[in-house]
Design a protein around this motif. Structure first.
Motif, PDB file in Angstrom:
ATOM      1  N   PRO A 130       0.705 -13.479  -4.432  1.00  0.00           N
ATOM      2  CA  PRO A 130       1.261 -13.836  -3.119  1.00  0.00           C
ATOM      3  C   PRO A 130       1.296 -12.618  -2.202  1.00  0.00           C
ATOM      4  N   PRO A 131       1.023 -12.812  -0.902  1.00  0.00           N
ATOM      5  CA  PRO A 131       1.084 -11.680   0.020  1.00  0.00           C
ATOM      6  C   PRO A 131       2.529 -11.226   0.222  1.00  0.00           C
ATOM      7  N   PHE A 132       2.693  -9.997   0.647  1.00  0.00           N
ATOM      8  CA  PHE A 132       4.020  -9.442   0.993  1.00  0.00           C
ATOM      9  C   PHE A 132       5.002  -9.530  -0.183  1.00  0.00           C
ATOM     10  N   ALA A 133       4.510  -9.390  -1.397  1.00  0.00           N
ATOM     11  CA  ALA A 133       5.361  -9.643  -2.564  1.00  0.00           C
ATOM     12  C   ALA A 133       6.428  -8.560  -2.776  1.00  0.00           C
ATOM     13  N   MET A 134       6.135  -7.330  -2.350  1.00  0.00           N
ATOM     14  CA  MET A 134       7.109  -6.245  -2.605  1.00  0.00           C
ATOM     15  C   MET A 134       7.965  -5.985  -1.379  1.00  0.00           C
ATOM     16  N   SER A 135       9.249  -5.915  -1.581  1.00  0.00           N
ATOM     17  CA  SER A 135      10.178  -5.644  -0.480  1.00  0.00           C
ATOM     18  C   SER A 135      10.008  -4.215   0.045  1.00  0.00           C
ATOM     19  N   SER A 136      10.135  -4.071   1.367  1.00  0.00           N
ATOM     20  CA  SER A 136      10.072  -2.735   1.989  1.00  0.00           C
ATOM     21  C   SER A 136      11.123  -1.818   1.383  1.00  0.00           C
ATOM     22  N   LEU A 137      12.277  -2.382   1.050  1.00  0.00           N
ATOM     23  CA  LEU A 137      13.372  -1.562   0.530  1.00  0.00           C
ATOM     24  C   LEU A 137      13.053  -1.031  -0.860  1.00  0.00           C
ATOM     25  N   SER A 138      12.566  -1.910  -1.739  1.00  0.00           N
ATOM     26  CA  SER A 138      12.293  -1.441  -3.096  1.00  0.00           C
ATOM     27  C   SER A 138      11.135  -0.435  -3.105  1.00  0.00           C
ATOM     28  N   MET A 139      10.150  -0.651  -2.235  1.00  0.00           N
ATOM     29  CA  MET A 139       9.048   0.326  -2.159  1.00  0.00           C
ATOM     30  C   MET A 139       9.578   1.713  -1.803  1.00  0.00           C
ATOM     31  N   LYS A 140      10.479   1.729  -0.839  1.00  0.00           N
ATOM     32  CA  LYS A 140      11.054   3.002  -0.379  1.00  0.00           C
ATOM     33  C   LYS A 140      11.779   3.712  -1.535  1.00  0.00           C
ATOM     34  N   ILE A 141      12.518   2.938  -2.297  1.00  0.00           N
ATOM     35  CA  ILE A 141      13.288   3.523  -3.403  1.00  0.00           C
ATOM     36  C   ILE A 141      12.349   4.065  -4.480  1.00  0.00           C
ATOM     37  N   GLY A 142      11.296   3.342  -4.745  1.00  0.00           N
ATOM     38  CA  GLY A 142      10.302   3.810  -5.711  1.00  0.00           C
ATOM     39  C   GLY A 142       9.664   5.119  -5.271  1.00  0.00           C
ATOM     40  N   GLU A 143       9.313   5.183  -3.979  1.00  0.00           N
ATOM     41  CA  GLU A 143       8.702   6.409  -3.443  1.00  0.00           C
ATOM     42  C   GLU A 143       9.662   7.584  -3.590  1.00  0.00           C
ATOM     43  N   LEU A 144      10.917   7.349  -3.262  1.00  0.00           N
ATOM     44  CA  LEU A 144      11.917   8.413  -3.342  1.00  0.00           C
ATOM     45  C   LEU A 144      12.067   8.938  -4.777  1.00  0.00           C
ATOM     46  N   MET A 145      12.032   8.030  -5.734  1.00  0.00           N
ATOM     47  CA  MET A 145      12.201   8.441  -7.131  1.00  0.00           C
ATOM     48  C   MET A 145      11.019   9.314  -7.584  1.00  0.00           C
ATOM     49  N   MET A 146       9.811   8.982  -7.111  1.00  0.00           N
ATOM     50  CA  MET A 146       8.649   9.821  -7.472  1.00  0.00           C
ATOM     51  C   MET A 146       8.759  11.198  -6.835  1.00  0.00           C
ATOM     52  N   ASN A 202       0.779  -1.242   0.000  1.00  0.00           N
ATOM     53  CA  ASN A 202       0.000   0.000   0.000  1.00  0.00           C
ATOM     54  C   ASN A 202       0.813   1.298   0.000  1.00  0.00           C
ATOM     55  N   PRO A 203       1.910   1.404   0.741  1.00  0.00           N
ATOM     56  CA  PRO A 203       2.641   2.682   0.696  1.00  0.00           C
ATOM     57  C   PRO A 203       3.025   3.067  -0.742  1.00  0.00           C
ATOM     58  N   LEU A 204       3.491   2.089  -1.502  1.00  0.00           N
ATOM     59  CA  LEU A 204       3.892   2.386  -2.887  1.00  0.00           C
ATOM     60  C   LEU A 204       2.667   2.632  -3.769  1.00  0.00           C
ATOM     61  N   ARG A 205       1.606   1.867  -3.550  1.00  0.00           N
ATOM     62  CA  ARG A 205       0.370   2.089  -4.323  1.00  0.00           C
ATOM     63  C   ARG A 205      -0.168   3.489  -4.073  1.00  0.00           C
ATOM     64  N   GLU A 206      -0.146   3.899  -2.803  1.00  0.00           N
ATOM     65  CA  GLU A 206      -0.678   5.221  -2.461  1.00  0.00           C
ATOM     66  C   GLU A 206       0.146   6.334  -3.097  1.00  0.00           C
ATOM     67  N   LYS A 207       1.457   6.138  -3.060  1.00  0.00           N
ATOM     68  CA  LYS A 207       2.345   7.136  -3.677  1.00  0.00           C
ATOM     69  C   LYS A 207       2.082   7.219  -5.191  1.00  0.00           C
ATOM     70  N   LEU A 208       1.914   6.067  -5.817  1.00  0.00           N
ATOM     71  CA  LEU A 208       1.625   6.033  -7.255  1.00  0.00           C
ATOM     72  C   LEU A 208       0.277   6.675  -7.567  1.00  0.00           C
ATOM     73  N   ALA A 209      -0.689   6.422  -6.690  1.00  0.00           N
ATOM     74  CA  ALA A 209      -2.030   6.984  -6.883  1.00  0.00           C
ATOM     75  C   ALA A 209      -1.934   8.514  -6.925  1.00  0.00           C
ATOM     76  N   GLU A 210      -1.152   9.045  -6.003  1.00  0.00           N
ATOM     77  CA  GLU A 210      -0.960  10.495  -5.940  1.00  0.00           C
ATOM     78  C   GLU A 210      -0.198  10.986  -7.182  1.00  0.00           C
ATOM     79  N   PHE A 211       0.836  10.259  -7.536  1.00  0.00           N
ATOM     80  CA  PHE A 211       1.692  10.599  -8.680  1.00  0.00           C
ATOM     81  C   PHE A 211       0.898  10.609  -9.994  1.00  0.00           C
TER      82      PHE A 211
END
Ligand code: PMP
Length: 332
Positions: free
Chosen positions: A230-246, A59-68
């Motif tokens: 599958p649940p928990f498919a995205m790593s916390s680390l990669s989500m963070k990096i994606g958010e930062l790039m946006m 969700n953190p990455l989905r929410e960031k993308l939604a805003e983006f």
């Protein structure tokens, strides 16, 4: 133990990377994150509890993308690269056939065969445009349209895409390279419940090693995918990096501008053998693969209908200069 026989023939990629010095073969972004952004990132990673699972549906990455993107979060699903999401578009719909238009990105056919679907190839015409796909929708599970297309570099026309969408059959438009193009089809989501737009952070965003992709579609499609992912498919680390790039999208835009400029520079030098491109690579009608490899420059050697051609990723200026000079030597 017996391995399924049909899997023996699965080989989407050349697994051995050719030896080289300059790699222009995988449509990567030639620029890593700026150093100061990288250290900021590493600081913020320290705060992530590594012992805890990430958000179950990212969700953190989905929410960031939604805003983006200015879209509801319920319309977005994220994956470990866009490759990771392709199988779901084949799993969730009824129908026997998966339609592709070759030459195109190989993974649609790969996953279709793996899912046991029938692959219906309606090849691109001589201008690399899709041909009357709307006439082939009987018993079709999903249609894949890559726009701009890898490896040919061209966009597919809006009016042709509309005709396919109007049949109501599920259509995936793979926009992996849309940031380098003059048009994208995100706006069509408002009118078509059967449209899925697939995108990636591996190209313009320069995060191929981090593995982030996403799809945007209507809520029913997205919630169905989430049911079987599958649940928990995205790593916390990669989500963070994606958010930062946006948050730092101006860096992405600046690099896209540079890559487009370089793309056009190369194209102008070799205009008679180079196809127009709306991506970060160029398809060139020149059998220079082995010659370039001897000079340490790795490009993609095309096969089938495109044999004798190469696909060259736009690199950094000095890499492009080396490529230009080697290709000039090849051409005499
Ligand atoms: N779609 C297209 C058209 C591509 O060219 C690629 C990568 N070459 C992908 C999807 C997959 O990219 P990724 O899994 O890194 O998001």
């Amino acid at each position: 133990m017996r391995i399924r026989r049909e899997i023996e023939n699965f080989k989407p990629y050349i697994l051995d990377e050719p030896k080289g010095v300059i790699f222009l073969n995988k449509n990567e972004n030639p620029f890593d994150l700026p150093e100061e952004l990288k250290s900021k990132l590493l600081d913020s990673m320290r705060k992530i509890p590594f012992n805890r699972y990430p958000d179950i549906v990212a969700n953190p990455l989905r929410e960031k993308l939604a805003e983006f993107l200015g879209l509801g979060v319920e319309r977005i699903v994220v994956g470990n690269g866009s490759d990771d999401l392709i199988p779901y578009f084949i799993k969730i719909f009824e129908g026997d056939k998966v339609v592709i238009s070759s030459p195109t990105f190989k993974m649609y056919e790969f996953f279709a065969r793996l899912e046991g679907a029938e692959v219906l190839d309606i090849p691109l015409d001589e201008d690399f445009e899709i041909v009357d796909l709307e006439k082939h929708v009987d018993n079709v599970r999903v249609v894949f349209i890559c726009s701009p297309n890898n490896p040919t570099g061209n966009l597919q026309r809006r009016e042709k895409i509309l005709k396919v969408l109007e049949t109501g059959v599920p259509v995936v438009i793979d926009e992996a390279y849309h940031e380098f193009a003059s048009e994208n089809y995100l706006d069509l989501l408002d009118d078509f419940d059967n449209l899925i737009i697939l995108r990636t952070f591996s190209k313009a965003f320069g995060l191929a090693g981090i593995r982030i992709g996403y799809a945007v579609a209507n809520e029913e499609i997205i919630s169905t995918i989430l049911k079987i992912r599958p649940p928990f498919a995205m790593s916390s680390l990669s989500m963070k990096i994606g958010e930062l790039m946006m948050d730092n999208y101006e860096i992405v835009k600046e690099r896209v501008r540079f890559i487009i400029e370089e793309r056009e520079r190369i194209r102008n030098i070799f205009s008679d053998i180079t196809y127009p491109s709306e991506t970060n690579f160029l398809l060139m009608d020149v059998p220079a693969y082995d010659f370039l490899l001897e000079r340490g420059i790795v490009v993609r050697k095309m096969d089938g209908r495109l044999s004798g051609k190469i696909r060259v990723t736009v690199g950094r200026r000095e890499e492009n200069d080396a490529f230009i000079s080697a290709l000039k030597d090849f051409l005499g």
